[in-house]
Design a protein around this motif. Structure first.
Motif, short mmCIF file in Angstrom:
data_model
loop_
_atom_site.label_atom_id
_atom_site.label_comp_id
_atom_site.label_asym_id
_atom_site.label_seq_id
_atom_site.Cartn_x
_atom_site.Cartn_y
_atom_site.Cartn_z
N GLN A 77 1.54 15.32 -26.24
CA GLN A 77 0.74 16.53 -26.15
C GLN A 77 0.15 16.96 -27.48
O GLN A 77 -0.98 17.44 -27.55
CB GLN A 77 1.59 17.68 -25.59
CG GLN A 77 2.03 17.50 -24.15
CD GLN A 77 2.85 18.67 -23.67
OE1 GLN A 77 2.33 19.78 -23.48
NE2 GLN A 77 4.13 18.46 -23.47
N TYR A 78 0.92 16.79 -28.56
CA TYR A 78 0.51 17.36 -29.84
C TYR A 78 0.59 16.38 -31.00
O TYR A 78 0.66 16.78 -32.16
CB TYR A 78 1.39 18.59 -30.16
CG TYR A 78 1.27 19.70 -29.17
CD1 TYR A 78 0.07 20.42 -29.05
CD2 TYR A 78 2.33 20.04 -28.34
CE1 TYR A 78 -0.06 21.44 -28.13
CE2 TYR A 78 2.21 21.07 -27.41
CZ TYR A 78 1.01 21.77 -27.32
OH TYR A 78 0.89 22.78 -26.40
N GLY A 79 0.55 15.09 -30.71
CA GLY A 79 0.65 14.11 -31.77
C GLY A 79 -0.41 14.24 -32.83
O GLY A 79 -0.16 14.04 -34.02
N ASP A 80 -1.64 14.63 -32.44
CA ASP A 80 -2.71 14.75 -33.41
C ASP A 80 -2.51 15.92 -34.35
O ASP A 80 -3.12 15.99 -35.42
CB ASP A 80 -4.06 14.89 -32.70
CG ASP A 80 -4.11 16.09 -31.76
OD1 ASP A 80 -3.04 16.49 -31.25
OD2 ASP A 80 -5.22 16.63 -31.55
N ARG A 81 -1.63 16.86 -33.99
CA ARG A 81 -1.37 18.03 -34.85
C ARG A 81 -0.09 17.89 -35.67
O ARG A 81 0.19 18.71 -36.53
CB ARG A 81 -1.25 19.29 -33.98
CG ARG A 81 -2.43 19.51 -33.04
CD ARG A 81 -2.27 20.83 -32.32
NE ARG A 81 -3.19 20.94 -31.18
CZ ARG A 81 -3.28 22.02 -30.40
NH1 ARG A 81 -2.49 23.06 -30.64
NH2 ARG A 81 -4.13 22.04 -29.40
N LEU A 82 0.68 16.87 -35.38
CA LEU A 82 1.99 16.71 -36.01
C LEU A 82 1.84 15.92 -37.31
O LEU A 82 1.65 14.71 -37.29
CB LEU A 82 2.93 15.97 -35.05
CG LEU A 82 4.42 15.95 -35.39
CD1 LEU A 82 4.99 17.36 -35.38
CD2 LEU A 82 5.17 15.08 -34.40
N LEU A 83 1.91 16.63 -38.44
CA LEU A 83 1.76 15.95 -39.73
C LEU A 83 2.99 15.09 -40.02
O LEU A 83 2.86 13.92 -40.36
CB LEU A 83 1.55 16.97 -40.85
CG LEU A 83 0.28 17.82 -40.72
CD1 LEU A 83 0.18 18.80 -41.88
CD2 LEU A 83 -0.96 16.95 -40.65
N ARG A 84 4.15 15.68 -39.89
CA ARG A 84 5.39 14.92 -40.07
C ARG A 84 6.50 15.54 -39.23
O ARG A 84 6.52 16.76 -39.02
CB ARG A 84 5.84 14.88 -41.54
CG ARG A 84 4.98 14.05 -42.44
CD ARG A 84 5.57 13.92 -43.85
NE ARG A 84 6.65 12.95 -43.91
CZ ARG A 84 7.27 12.63 -45.05
NH1 ARG A 84 6.93 13.19 -46.17
NH2 ARG A 84 8.22 11.73 -45.04
N LEU A 85 7.39 14.68 -38.77
CA LEU A 85 8.61 15.11 -38.13
C LEU A 85 9.74 14.28 -38.71
O LEU A 85 9.64 13.06 -38.79
CB LEU A 85 8.54 14.92 -36.61
CG LEU A 85 9.80 15.28 -35.79
CD1 LEU A 85 9.41 15.78 -34.41
CD2 LEU A 85 10.74 14.08 -35.64
#
Length: 370
Positions: free
Chosen positions: A276-284
């Protein structure tokens, strides 16, 4: 035989921040002996590698024995070629790879190249991201370029350069405070300080092969990352939000769960989050106590839509157990992500005034009940 996986450090920062100057200094440090340097340049004519040291046919042999490679084509091909040279004996030793990105780069594709290739992931491990910020122009650069904000947000270490050229101590303090607001989990160093040496900068990873130890708190940047996000990003009031339009979009927060979780729960949560939000996830970054084997923590690391293959540590490095996930993202709906985590974990992972209602309906879906 080669000592795989080889740690990879990414050196980034906007144009003119002083990456090559810092790199030349660090390469004289014994901590970077047997290090290959890949310079990821922008444009048809490559010149940055000529500034590192004397070059010959794309390979630079430094006086202290370090090996530096300039990019001749795709980054993945260059990394694969280094492994092939090492395995065939054309390189005697390779202790680390440093990738210097172009100043205009979003670091994510570089990190994905290291973390996502099925062959490279066996040979390399991402050790950390070091970002340089120009003390003279850092504020205006962050205002004008979202790439610069991403470079800071994704860093494990932030190095402020050219501080000796700033006469106003208040403006330098404001820049540091702003950097801390964007990335509360990263260490902020002055390029002139002795602390900004090679060992301090590049050894960002969770697991240190030299000491055979893991420093979870340092790797996650937990203490700073647990600060209330609204306070960290909006403590300067309306003017801060107005002038720092890129900064306020970046959020850092931590998800916690005190008890062991089944792997399936973590798998579901990460799959839904990234889809859903991979494009917004800078790092995890995270460490997880699995119900299937609580004695060996699971380590997860993601950049945007790419999840690095999870790894297991041989044992817990300290007494703290449970699950800790640190997320750094742009425009990510924190409340929804927390509810998603609660749904996957099966019990509330955060304090909430309506804890019972959240447990019954963690995603807030009308008519939903467990």
């Amino acid at each position: 035989m080669p000592n795989f996986p080889i740690p990879v450090s990414v050196l980034t920062g906007f144009l003119g921040a002083g990456k090559t100057t810092l790199l030349n200094r660090l390469l004289k440090d014994s901590a970077l002996a047997d290090t290959a340097v890949i310079i990821n340049e922008l444009g048809d004519v490559a010149i940055d590698h000529l500034l590192v040291e004397q070059s010959s046919d794309g390979v630079i042999q430094l006086s202290d024995g370090c090996l530096c490679c300039t990019v001749r084509g795709d980054l993945v091909d260059t990394l694969a070629d280094l492994v092939e040279r090492l395995q065939t004996g054309r390189i005697a030793r390779l202790g680390r790879v440093v990738i210097e990105t172009t100043g205009l780069a979003d670091p994510a594709p570089v990190l994905q190249a290291v973390m996502g290739h099925p062959a490279l992931v066996q040979a390399y491990r991402l050790d950390g991201v070091v970002t340089l910020v120009d003390a003279l122009h850092g504020g205006t650069t962050l205002d004008a370029h979202v790439e610069a904000v991403k470079q800071v947000a994704m860093a494990d270490r932030i190095v402020v350069s050219k501080t000796d050229l700033v006469e106003d101590a208040a403006s330098l303090s404001a820049l540091r405070q702003r950097l801390r607001g964007i990335n509360p989990g990263a260490a902020i160093l002055d390029a002139r300080d002795n602390a900004a040496n090679a060992a301090e900068l590049v050894k960002c990873g969770l697991y240190d092969p030299e000491t055979k130890s893991a420093d979870v708190r340092r790797w996650l940047g937990e203490e700073a990352g647990d600060h209330d996000h609204d306070h960290a990003h909006h403590s300067h009031g309306h003017d801060y939000a107005h002038h720092h339009r890129h900064d306020e979009r970046v959020k850092t927060f931590t998800l916690r769960h005190e008890h062991p979780l089944p792997f399936s729960a973590i798998e579901i949560f990460l799959d839904l989050l990234i889809s859903q939000y991979g494009d917004r996830l800078l790092r995890l970054k995270g460490i997880i106590e699995l119900a299937e084997d609580p004695s060996r923590p699971l380590v997860v690391h993601a950049v945007q839509s790419l999840l690095h293959p999870p790894a297991r540590l041989p044992a817990w490095p300290d007494a703290e157990r449970g699950t800790r996930l640190v997320l750094i993202a742009v425009d990510l709906p924190e409340d929804y992500v927390r509810r998603l985590f609660v749904a996957a974990a099966g019990t509330p992972a955060i304090d909430t005034p309506d804890r019972a209602a959240l447990a019954e309906n963690p995603l807030g879906i009308a008519g939903y009940r467990r």
